[in-house]
Scaffold this active site. Sequence first.
Site, mmCIF file in Angstrom:
data_model
loop_
_atom_site.group_PDB
_atom_site.id
_atom_site.type_symbol
_atom_site.label_atom_id
_atom_site.label_comp_id
_atom_site.label_asym_id
_atom_site.label_seq_id
_atom_site.Cartn_x
_atom_site.Cartn_y
_atom_site.Cartn_z
ATOM 1 N N LYS A 133 -15.507 47.296 68.591
ATOM 2 C CA LYS A 133 -14.758 48.237 67.929
ATOM 3 C C LYS A 133 -15.376 49.759 67.856
ATOM 4 C CE LYS A 133 -14.499 48.812 63.420
ATOM 5 N NZ LYS A 133 -14.707 50.212 62.765
ATOM 6 N N ASN A 134 -16.417 49.564 67.403
ATOM 7 C CA ASN A 134 -17.472 50.988 67.221
ATOM 8 C C ASN A 134 -17.710 51.476 68.491
ATOM 9 O OD1 ASN A 134 -17.059 50.909 64.474
ATOM 10 N ND2 ASN A 134 -19.120 49.977 64.143
ATOM 11 N N ARG B 38 -11.638 56.909 59.679
ATOM 12 C CA ARG B 38 -12.580 57.965 59.756
ATOM 13 C C ARG B 38 -12.579 58.346 61.270
ATOM 14 N NH1 ARG B 38 -14.503 60.006 55.451
ATOM 15 N NH2 ARG B 38 -15.936 61.228 56.976
ATOM 16 N N CYS C 83 -12.351 53.696 54.777
ATOM 17 C CA CYS C 83 -12.552 52.834 53.421
ATOM 18 C C CYS C 83 -13.587 53.328 52.664
ATOM 19 C CB CYS C 83 -13.085 51.387 53.925
ATOM 20 S SG CYS C 83 -14.577 51.622 55.211
ATOM 21 N N ARG D 51 -19.234 59.632 53.323
ATOM 22 C CA ARG D 51 -19.548 59.932 54.751
ATOM 23 C C ARG D 51 -18.836 61.420 55.288
ATOM 24 N NH1 ARG D 51 -17.874 54.501 57.726
ATOM 25 N NH2 ARG D 51 -16.144 54.550 56.330
ATOM 26 N N ASP E 235 -23.883 47.420 58.429
ATOM 27 C CA ASP E 235 -22.744 46.691 58.512
ATOM 28 C C ASP E 235 -23.095 45.120 58.575
ATOM 29 O OD1 ASP E 235 -21.191 48.841 59.024
ATOM 30 O OD2 ASP E 235 -20.842 48.735 60.809
ATOM 31 N N ILE F 291 -28.095 53.329 53.578
ATOM 32 C CA ILE F 291 -27.229 54.316 54.282
ATOM 33 C C ILE F 291 -26.107 54.744 53.893
ATOM 34 C CG2 ILE F 291 -26.049 54.314 56.557
ATOM 35 C CD1 ILE F 291 -28.817 53.488 57.130
ATOM 36 N N ARG G 178 -9.242 45.396 60.502
ATOM 37 C CA ARG G 178 -9.584 46.804 61.234
ATOM 38 C C ARG G 178 -10.732 46.305 62.146
ATOM 39 N NH1 ARG G 178 -12.234 49.762 57.655
ATOM 40 N NH2 ARG G 178 -12.543 51.238 59.362
#
Length: 418
Positions: free
Chosen positions: A22-23, A92, A116, A121, A304, A326, A397
Amino acid sequence: MDIIAVEGGRRLSGNVRISGSKNAALPILVSSLLVDGTCVFNNVPDLMDIRSIKLLLEDLGARVETQGSSVSIDATGVNKFEASYDLVRKMRASILVLGPILARQKKARVSLPGGCAIGARPINLHLKGIAALGADITLEHGYVEASAEKLTGADIYFDIVSVGATESLMMTAALAEGVTLLRNAAREPEITALADVLNSMGAKIEGAGTPEIKITGVSRLNPVTVSIIPDRIEAGTFMVAAAMTAGDVTLTDCEPEHLGAVIHKLKLSGSRVDVLDKSIRVVGTTDIQAIDIRTVPYPGFPTDMQAQFMAMLTVAKGTSVIRETIFENRFIHVSELKRMGADITLEGGNVATVKGVPHLSGAPVMASDLRASASLILAGLVAEGETVVNRVYHLDRGYESIEKKFEGLGGVVLRKKG
């Protein structure tokens, strides 16, 4: 609204194929805005965030066609410079369109993004970088407005390591005049994947995967056909699931090189991890050992994966300490794990002390973000009785058909109407 019901006590075994990242897919799909002509992206996961970015690209004037895991995007007809609130508010990553729209249209108007609840961020690094390339930027009525007759290369230093800002500036600088240097750049595999795609299009990017990236601007980019890299966070999630259920699971179509920190920590916790070319086998144990974790930018331990490891450590032997460096607010799942009997103490908002307990108990729980959703399913896999996870739209997501993949491994993870 859907729920996920998990029946505990099942040992996972078998093979599971890892989907595309996804990223990596999100910025790569956005990069099509820089090209006149049709780009074809293969191995694209079917996720809510992917659908959202495709809708945004279509709204901007691109033609988007999907066949299975293949997505074709023709941005020749893009004629809008505004990304509206209704489309951007969902995630985002939508801010990534700002630079490419600006490079193409010489102006851009993009709503401040949503996402989320795992921390502020801020997008200031994106905006400072694009301004350094010569853009005039203002914030008006919840929108970022940018304009530039010409973008020119610049020497840009990121105060903190930012994956999104690194991606945004790579795309924007690809069509700027002259040379851009990105210092203290993010090093994640998704950065390298985007650079590889941009270079395939004709960009000149050097150093991706290191703290300094050099981009020599070109006048135009060309259509490509490329495949999305495997999702390292999905892979890590299934690795933890195998480990904590004392299972025997082989992940296929994955990239072990992207999972060094996860593999190291799983071995320390007592699991056996066998690494092959494009597959990983994890053999878990009933004697999980406590370990300490500190989240840091890649190639360190990924934020993550923090929630998933916490779920495993709730049933480990001994006491583990997890430090989240983070994001703030990334321990929201702690209260839900405690509902299942976990013994977790928070200190100062970014340190969690996890004392292993003999077992967890199934309970109704509420997901607060994408990775927290996964951690609650993992906890449910080893809990006594049934765990019901609510608000699973977070899960959709970032995980493609996760309940079907667990079912294929012998787990009882069922999606139901709430």
